[in-house]
Design a protein around this motif. Structure first.
Motif, PDB file in Angstrom:
ATOM      1  N   ALA A 112      -2.601  -0.741   5.416  1.00  0.00           N
ATOM      2  CA  ALA A 112      -3.542  -0.895   4.306  1.00  0.00           C
ATOM      3  C   ALA A 112      -4.554   0.252   4.306  1.00  0.00           C
ATOM      4  O   ALA A 112      -4.873   0.818   3.251  1.00  0.00           O
ATOM      5  CB  ALA A 112      -4.259  -2.238   4.416  1.00  0.00           C
ATOM      6  N   ARG A 113      -5.033   0.639   5.492  1.00  0.00           N
ATOM      7  CA  ARG A 113      -5.987   1.746   5.575  1.00  0.00           C
ATOM      8  C   ARG A 113      -5.337   3.083   5.209  1.00  0.00           C
ATOM      9  O   ARG A 113      -5.972   3.941   4.599  1.00  0.00           O
ATOM     10  CB  ARG A 113      -6.598   1.813   6.976  1.00  0.00           C
ATOM     11  CG  ARG A 113      -7.509   0.629   7.283  1.00  0.00           C
ATOM     12  CD  ARG A 113      -8.364   0.855   8.521  1.00  0.00           C
ATOM     13  NE  ARG A 113      -9.210  -0.304   8.754  1.00  0.00           N
ATOM     14  CZ  ARG A 113     -10.337  -0.552   8.103  1.00  0.00           C
ATOM     15  NH1 ARG A 113     -10.748   0.294   7.166  1.00  0.00           N
ATOM     16  NH2 ARG A 113     -11.043  -1.635   8.372  1.00  0.00           N
ATOM     17  N   LEU A 152      -6.802  -4.185  -1.490  1.00  0.00           N
ATOM     18  CA  LEU A 152      -5.471  -3.645  -1.204  1.00  0.00           C
ATOM     19  C   LEU A 152      -4.962  -4.269   0.082  1.00  0.00           C
ATOM     20  O   LEU A 152      -5.598  -4.147   1.138  1.00  0.00           O
ATOM     21  CB  LEU A 152      -5.545  -2.125  -1.084  1.00  0.00           C
ATOM     22  CG  LEU A 152      -4.257  -1.382  -0.723  1.00  0.00           C
ATOM     23  CD1 LEU A 152      -3.168  -1.630  -1.765  1.00  0.00           C
ATOM     24  CD2 LEU A 152      -4.539   0.110  -0.577  1.00  0.00           C
ATOM     25  N   CYS A 153      -3.811  -4.915   0.004  1.00  0.00           N
ATOM     26  CA  CYS A 153      -3.286  -5.675   1.130  1.00  0.00           C
ATOM     27  C   CYS A 153      -1.907  -5.156   1.536  1.00  0.00           C
ATOM     28  O   CYS A 153      -1.077  -4.840   0.678  1.00  0.00           O
ATOM     29  CB  CYS A 153      -3.194  -7.155   0.745  1.00  0.00           C
ATOM     30  SG  CYS A 153      -2.616  -8.241   2.076  1.00  0.00           S
ATOM     31  N   ASP A 154      -1.681  -5.060   2.844  1.00  0.00           N
ATOM     32  CA  ASP A 154      -0.346  -4.747   3.364  1.00  0.00           C
ATOM     33  C   ASP A 154      -0.134  -5.545   4.639  1.00  0.00           C
ATOM     34  O   ASP A 154      -1.027  -6.270   5.074  1.00  0.00           O
ATOM     35  CB  ASP A 154      -0.185  -3.236   3.598  1.00  0.00           C
ATOM     36  CG  ASP A 154       1.263  -2.779   3.385  1.00  0.00           C
ATOM     37  OD1 ASP A 154       2.174  -3.442   3.928  1.00  0.00           O
ATOM     38  OD2 ASP A 154       1.487  -1.790   2.670  1.00  0.00           O
ATOM     39  N   ALA A 173       0.823  -1.215   0.000  1.00  0.00           N
ATOM     40  CA  ALA A 173       0.000   0.000   0.000  1.00  0.00           C
ATOM     41  C   ALA A 173       0.853   1.259   0.000  1.00  0.00           C
ATOM     42  O   ALA A 173       0.416   2.304   0.461  1.00  0.00           O
ATOM     43  CB  ALA A 173      -0.936   0.001   1.204  1.00  0.00           C
ATOM     44  N   GLU A 224      -3.175  -3.892   9.071  1.00  0.00           N
ATOM     45  CA  GLU A 224      -4.436  -3.236   8.692  1.00  0.00           C
ATOM     46  C   GLU A 224      -4.253  -1.722   8.637  1.00  0.00           C
ATOM     47  O   GLU A 224      -4.807  -1.051   7.752  1.00  0.00           O
ATOM     48  CB  GLU A 224      -5.520  -3.589   9.714  1.00  0.00           C
ATOM     49  CG  GLU A 224      -6.920  -3.246   9.265  1.00  0.00           C
ATOM     50  CD  GLU A 224      -7.567  -4.343   8.444  1.00  0.00           C
ATOM     51  OE1 GLU A 224      -8.500  -4.019   7.688  1.00  0.00           O
ATOM     52  OE2 GLU A 224      -7.153  -5.517   8.551  1.00  0.00           O
ATOM     53  N   VAL A 268      -9.752  -3.196   2.001  1.00  0.00           N
ATOM     54  CA  VAL A 268      -8.386  -3.318   2.513  1.00  0.00           C
ATOM     55  C   VAL A 268      -8.294  -4.492   3.473  1.00  0.00           C
ATOM     56  O   VAL A 268      -9.278  -4.883   4.107  1.00  0.00           O
ATOM     57  CB  VAL A 268      -7.918  -2.030   3.208  1.00  0.00           C
ATOM     58  CG1 VAL A 268      -7.894  -0.861   2.237  1.00  0.00           C
ATOM     59  CG2 VAL A 268      -8.788  -1.692   4.406  1.00  0.00           C
ATOM     60  N   THR A 269      -7.084  -5.031   3.591  1.00  0.00           N
ATOM     61  CA  THR A 269      -6.861  -6.177   4.457  1.00  0.00           C
ATOM     62  C   THR A 269      -5.376  -6.336   4.763  1.00  0.00           C
ATOM     63  O   THR A 269      -4.528  -5.797   4.044  1.00  0.00           O
ATOM     64  CB  THR A 269      -7.391  -7.468   3.789  1.00  0.00           C
ATOM     65  OG1 THR A 269      -7.283  -8.556   4.698  1.00  0.00           O
ATOM     66  CG2 THR A 269      -6.591  -7.793   2.525  1.00  0.00           C
ATOM     67  N   ALA A 270      -5.101  -7.068   5.816  1.00  0.00           N
ATOM     68  CA  ALA A 270      -3.735  -7.480   6.109  1.00  0.00           C
ATOM     69  C   ALA A 270      -3.593  -8.991   5.952  1.00  0.00           C
ATOM     70  O   ALA A 270      -2.550  -9.556   6.263  1.00  0.00           O
ATOM     71  CB  ALA A 270      -3.350  -7.069   7.538  1.00  0.00           C
ATOM     72  N   ARG A 284      -0.717   2.235  -4.150  1.00  0.00           N
ATOM     73  CA  ARG A 284      -1.864   3.144  -4.121  1.00  0.00           C
ATOM     74  C   ARG A 284      -2.249   3.578  -5.535  1.00  0.00           C
ATOM     75  O   ARG A 284      -3.431   3.638  -5.880  1.00  0.00           O
ATOM     76  CB  ARG A 284      -1.520   4.381  -3.286  1.00  0.00           C
ATOM     77  CG  ARG A 284      -1.278   4.095  -1.820  1.00  0.00           C
ATOM     78  CD  ARG A 284      -0.798   5.330  -1.073  1.00  0.00           C
ATOM     79  NE  ARG A 284      -0.408   5.000   0.281  1.00  0.00           N
ATOM     80  CZ  ARG A 284      -0.040   5.893   1.196  1.00  0.00           C
ATOM     81  NH1 ARG A 284      -0.021   7.183   0.874  1.00  0.00           N
ATOM     82  NH2 ARG A 284       0.298   5.508   2.410  1.00  0.00           N
ATOM     83  N   THR A 292      -3.877   0.697  -7.354  1.00  0.00           N
ATOM     84  CA  THR A 292      -5.227   0.537  -6.816  1.00  0.00           C
ATOM     85  C   THR A 292      -6.170   1.574  -7.400  1.00  0.00           C
ATOM     86  O   THR A 292      -7.296   1.257  -7.814  1.00  0.00           O
ATOM     87  CB  THR A 292      -5.207   0.660  -5.280  1.00  0.00           C
ATOM     88  OG1 THR A 292      -4.415  -0.403  -4.737  1.00  0.00           O
ATOM     89  CG2 THR A 292      -6.609   0.603  -4.692  1.00  0.00           C
TER      90      THR A 292
END
Length: 288
Positions: A40-41, A32-34, A12, A37, A74-76, A17, A20
């Motif tokens: 990602a946010r 979108l994953c990092d 992210a 959390e 978004v997610t981790a 970004r 995305t």
């Protein structure tokens, strides 16, 4: 060819970004994953800010902006990407980190027609494909910064990438995202960075040797060669750590001295002076 409707973006940061955003603006569902959390946010916040700027400049309407944002989650948790049609890795430009990530993606992606792509600037795609059980579905998809504004995408098939995979991602970049695409051989640096990075490193060496100041070198290239941006401001925009990493990858592949990151660049990276993203590089961006 199976259409691409769900895109996973891993990383992210600045490039993740941008990728995305262009996918969301094309009406795709993007996850979108990092690693956390929160990161990602923060990436999603960056996408939202960029979309708002695009709306203010008249590039998109308010409904388009709202629709694009609604399409991003978004997610981790990498397993949330299991059903994606295309996963684009946009992690740090480090071969070990990328190969470990591709090993993990290979385990969690369950969609049998999924493509695993890397946004790497310099690492040969064959090395990433080799750690997966689906090398025919691994390809390079190299975007340029800032992704919403820059029209080019380099498509890099390895020796194992199937023709169907190559054609599918090239059609995705060209037709779905509206990008101009080129296909390049799987060699470190591909086309653009093989030409660009030696130029950037030469400018760094000039500063290090006292030939001229960073400001004067950039002025020479903008006023004397009609370049839209000087090499040192461009290096700051890319990120000096990324420029150094690309130089190291090129030097490892070719053993040409012009690819080796000069001492000044190494010291700046070690000191955390990374360019725009850190607020200081060859130029000061604290007030920007």
């Amino acid at each position: 060819m199976t259409s691409i409707k769900h895109v996973g973006v891993v990383g992210a940061g600045q490039m993740g970004r941008g990728i995305t955003e262009v996918c969301a603006r094309a009406g795709l569902h993007v996850t979108l994953c990092d690693v956390t959390e929160d990161r990602a946010r923060a990436g999603l916040t960056g996408v939202a800010d960029s979309l708002l700027k695009a709306e203010k400049h008249g590039a998109i309407g308010p409904e388009d902006r709202a629709h694009a944002l609604a399409g991003v989650s978004v997610t981790a948790d990498l397993s949330r990407l299991s059903g994606a049609d295309l996963v684009i890795e946009a992690a740090v430009e480090d071969e070990r980190a990328k190969t470990e990530l591709f090993q993990q993606l290979d385990k969690v992606i369950t969609n049998p027609s999924a493509v695993l792509a890397s946004n790497t600037s310099s690492i040969p795609i064959a090395r990433l494909a080799a750690v997966t059980g689906r090398p025919q579905a691994v390809v390079g998809l190299h975007f340029f910064n800032p992704v919403p504004a820059m029209p080019l995408v380099e498509v890099i098939p390895s020796m194992h990438t199937s023709k169907a995979t190559e054609q599918r991602v090239r059609a995705f970049a060209a037709e779905t995202l509206g990008k101009k695409t080129i296909v390049t051989q799987d060699r470190a640096g591909f086309v653009v960075n093989s030409l660009l990075v030696p130029y950037l490193l030469a400018a760094v060496r000039m500063v290090g040797s006292g030939t001229a100041t960073a400001e004067d070198i950039d002025t020479a290239m903008t006023a004397g060669c009609a370049h839209p941006m000087g090499p040192l401001r461009l290096a700051d925009l890319i990120g000096l750590d990324t420029v150094a990493a690309i130089g190291e990858a090129l030097y490892e592949e070719y053993r040409e001295p012009l690819y080796a990151p000069p001492p000044l660049l190494r010291r700046m990276v070690e000191s955390g002076l990374l360019g725009r993203k850190s607020g200081q590089g060859f130029f000061n961006y604290q007030a920007a």
